[in-house]
Structures are given as C-alpha cells and as structure tokens.
Design a protein around this motif. Structure first.
Motif, PDB file in Angstrom:
ATOM      1  N   PRO A  34      37.351  99.619  35.527  1.00 52.11           N
ATOM      2  CA  PRO A  34      39.510  99.860  36.157  1.00 52.11           C
ATOM      3  C   PRO A  34      39.112 101.008  36.520  1.00 52.11           C
ATOM      4  O   PRO A  34      39.431 101.908  36.161  1.00 52.11           O
ATOM      5  N   GLU A  86      46.915  95.366  46.079  1.00 50.32           N
ATOM      6  CA  GLU A  86      46.129  94.785  44.903  1.00 50.32           C
ATOM      7  C   GLU A  86      46.921  94.592  43.442  1.00 50.32           C
ATOM      8  O   GLU A  86      47.177  94.260  43.075  1.00 50.32           O
ATOM      9  N   PRO A  87      48.101  96.400  43.856  1.00 54.15           N
ATOM     10  CA  PRO A  87      48.559  96.287  43.424  1.00 54.15           C
ATOM     11  C   PRO A  87      50.083  95.732  42.557  1.00 54.15           C
ATOM     12  O   PRO A  87      50.863  95.592  42.072  1.00 54.15           O
ATOM     13  N   THR A  90      48.113  93.424  39.310  1.00 55.66           N
ATOM     14  CA  THR A  90      47.837  94.123  38.342  1.00 55.66           C
ATOM     15  C   THR A  90      47.926  93.810  37.289  1.00 55.66           C
ATOM     16  O   THR A  90      49.466  93.950  36.961  1.00 55.66           O
ATOM     17  N   TYR A  92      48.012  95.667  33.062  1.00 57.08           N
ATOM     18  CA  TYR A  92      47.325  97.397  32.789  1.00 57.08           C
ATOM     19  C   TYR A  92      47.500  97.502  31.099  1.00 57.08           C
ATOM     20  O   TYR A  92      48.386  98.032  30.608  1.00 57.08           O
ATOM     21  N   GLN A 101      44.795 100.031  34.995  1.00 55.60           N
ATOM     22  CA  GLN A 101      44.582  99.351  36.416  1.00 55.60           C
ATOM     23  C   GLN A 101      43.069  97.983  36.234  1.00 55.60           C
ATOM     24  O   GLN A 101      42.632  98.091  36.657  1.00 55.60           O
ATOM     25  N   GLN A 102      43.868  96.688  35.788  1.00 51.56           N
ATOM     26  CA  GLN A 102      43.189  95.741  36.127  1.00 51.56           C
ATOM     27  C   GLN A 102      43.316  94.922  37.591  1.00 51.56           C
ATOM     28  O   GLN A 102      44.534  93.915  36.982  1.00 51.56           O
ATOM     29  N   VAL A 103      42.317  94.964  38.282  1.00 51.28           N
ATOM     30  CA  VAL A 103      43.346  94.001  39.318  1.00 51.28           C
ATOM     31  C   VAL A 103      42.727  92.058  38.837  1.00 51.28           C
ATOM     32  O   VAL A 103      41.365  92.293  38.454  1.00 51.28           O
ATOM     33  N   ALA A 150      49.508  90.080  34.516  1.00 52.69           N
ATOM     34  CA  ALA A 150      49.137  90.457  35.915  1.00 52.69           C
ATOM     35  C   ALA A 150      50.964  90.376  36.461  1.00 52.69           C
ATOM     36  O   ALA A 150      51.287  88.740  36.065  1.00 52.69           O
ATOM     37  N   GLY A 211      43.987 101.404  43.795  1.00 56.70           N
ATOM     38  CA  GLY A 211      43.239 102.457  42.321  1.00 56.70           C
ATOM     39  C   GLY A 211      42.059 103.447  42.924  1.00 56.70           C
ATOM     40  O   GLY A 211      41.928 104.649  41.977  1.00 56.70           O
TER      41      GLY A 211
END
Length: 359
Positions: A34, A86-87, A90, A92, A101-103, A150, A211
């Motif tokens: 990530p 992606e944001p 996502t 955190y 950042q974990q998508v 997310a 990212g």
C-alpha cells in the motif's frame, strides 16, 4: 529588495518547477505494498485519529442537477465514478509505524432519495427542499469517521421537482479537495450520459493513481531540497508564539447551517484590482492578501499573525484529472509594517513574501 533580485528569485522558482517536472511520477498498476499517506493526508489523519467526529475532516460535495433525471442511471454512474477514482474507496489503517492507503474493491453505490417523490419515509412531503438539503449536508459533515474501513460514498438525492434535484455526496477530506469537485462533476456528467445510452464513457485515461502520487511525493521529501524548505519555514515562523486568531463559535449542539453573502461590485473595482496587480508585477491574489492583512490588523489588534492559504498543489499535469486531496497549505506570516510605509510598500512586501514562500 530590488526588482532585479526579485526577478532572479522568480527565475529560480521557474527553474525549480521545471526540474521537478522532469522527475516523473511513475505509474505502478500492481503495487506490492500500500502507498503511504501524502503529507496533507497525514495531517488530516492525525486530526481524525485524535478528535474523531469533532475533527471536521468530512467534505461533502453538493451538485445541483437540472432537467429530467433517471435515478437508477445516476446510481450506476456513481458506482462507475467510485471504480474510476481510488480515493473514493480507500481506507487508512495504521500499520507498524505509520498509516497507509488501502484501496478496496469497488462496491455499488446506494443512492438514498428524499423529498416528496422520494422513498425515505423519515421526511414528510411538506418539508421544504432547502431543509432536506441542509439536513443531508449536515449528516455528511457529521458522519462517523472510521479510518480502518473504506469511507463508502454516501449519496443522497434531494428531489425538488421532476426537473430539479440536489445531489449531496459525503466524502472524507482525505480523499477530496476543491479541485476534485470539478473533476467529479465533469466525470459524473459523462458517466451518466454513457450509462443512459449504453455507451462507453469518453473520459481521459488516468495515467497515474493517487497512490502513485503519494509514493512520488515521499521520494521527493529527502535530500538538500527538503532541508532548504525546512530551514526557510523554521526561520519564517520562528518567535511567532501564540498567534492571535479570529473568534469562532464552538460546535453547537444543534445543526448550524452556513450561508453565503454576495456583495456585487461595480465593474470598475475588479478592473482596478487587476490593473494594480499588473502595475506592480504581481497577481490579484497578492493584492487581496495585502488587503486581508491590513484588515486583519484592525480586527485582531495585532501586528504579528499568520494567514493560512490553501494552495491547489496540482503543479503536475498528471494530477489534473484525479480525485484526491492535493492541497498544500502555506502559512504566510504578516509583513512588518510601519506607519511611515504606504499601502503600496506593504503590497510589495507581501509580494516578496509570497514569492519566497512558493520558491
């Protein structure tokens, strides 16, 4: 400082920006780990972790839609929007020593419809649409913050009539900024069109992800350049102490709805502002910042204070089509000013300070 020296500084600033432009942001379609948080995200994350829902880190987007609207098509377009950016999907989570950042995989967006033609029984048909919009905005602002999960896009559609709607989207500020609102609006318009006619959306390909930008920013935050920036800001803000602040109300127990005051100006005033900026080799922003500093001295009854200026932070063209939080706040200390100086002297001092801060 002479105009010659100031012009040299501007030339140096342009050279630095060109050097940064040669440092490419590399796209990584399958990252092995990530991405870290960007610098502005880390500040927002810390604030949210410490203060929870009182951190004020939710930033709703409010879009007015005119004309007939197919609610199912809109829901599908919103789902595609979340898939594209992606944001908007996502989380955190805190890793060993820092948040990351974990998508997450894209999920269908659930569109909540309120109003006389809506399906939410919690609102009566007699309630005014303005109240429904205000309630939706307040709910988006006050939504609970869970950094480990997310932040699902909360979408509320207020139906004012068959041809008038207001869409309120609840989004975390970690994923969204003012520039993003225009990107979101334009993308959603095209995605709705494509869904309505079963066509492929005509949108530019995103060359990088948020990212990718975060990894690039982290790579730039080392070496002589960052040390020079730190030295400048340490020196600029040294000895400030506790800066005076404008009075602000504490969060009220009942919802507070903001408002806007429009003050029409005669055409001659903006024209005069632009002419003054040109004559002093600066921008309207610097002229208005100078006026704000002069007003601040009166309101705060103080000579030494800071004006926070959120910059767009999108110098790189790769970032222009992305939804994400790129703002880069600059904290500009008020310029020293004596009774013997004129307002033009003050304007030139502010111009010098802004150029230094951006270099």
């Amino acid at each position: 400082m002479s105009d010659s020296t100031r012009n040299d500084q501007v030339a140096d600033l342009i050279a630095q920006r060109r050097k940064a432009a040669r440092s490419a942001i590399v796209a990584d379609p399958e990252p092995v780990a990530p991405a870290p948080l960007t610098s502005v995200q880390l500040g927002l994350w810390t604030r949210a972790a410490l203060h929870g829902r009182d951190a004020d880190v939710n930033r709703p987007a409010v879009l007015r839609i005119r004309g007939p609207l197919d609610h199912d098509v809109l829901a599908n377009a919103l789902s595609l929007l979340v898939e594209r950016h992606e944001p908007l999907r996502t989380s955190y989570p805190l890793a060993t020593d820092e948040p990351l950042q974990q998508v997450m995989a894209a999920q269908p967006v659930e569109l909540t419809i309120v109003g006389p033609a809506g399906t939410n029984a919690g609102h009566s048909a007699g309630a005014g649409s303005d109240r429904l919009v205000a309630n939706a905005i307040r709910a988006a602002i006050d939504a609970p913050i869970d950094l480990e999960r997310a932040h699902e896009l909360a979408a509320v559609l207020v139906v004012e009539s068959a041809v008038s709607h207001v869409l309120v989207l609840g989004i975390s500020h970690l994923a969204f900024d003012g520039w993003s609102e225009a990107v979101l609006r334009d993308d959603l318009r095209e995605l709705y069109r494509a869904c309505a006619v079963h066509d492929e959306p005509r949108l530019p390909e995103l060359g990088i992800s948020y990212g990718d930008y975060a990894r690039w920013e982290r790579s730039q935050a080392r070496g002589d350049a960052i040390e020079a920036h730190l030295r400048y800001w340490h020196g600029e803000l040294a000895g400030l102490g506790t800066a005076p602040a404008l009075p602000r109300r504490e969060r009220a127990a009942t919802p507070v709805v903001g408002n806007r005051i429009d003050v029409p100006l005669p055409p001659s005033e903006p024209a005069a502002l632009n002419e003054l900026a040109r004559a002093e080799n600066t921008t309207p922003f610097v002229v208005l910042l100078t006026a704000l500093e002069l007003l601040g001295r009166e309101l705060l009854d103080a000579e030494d204070f800071v004006v926070a200026c959120p910059l767009a932070g999108r110098d790189r063209p790769e970032t222009h089509d992305l939804v994400g939080c790129f703002i880069n706040p600059a904290f500009l200390r008020s310029s020293r000013f004596s009774a013997a100086q004129t307002n033009l002297d003050h304007l030139r001092a502010v111009r010098s300070k802004v150029v230094d801060a951006l270099s």
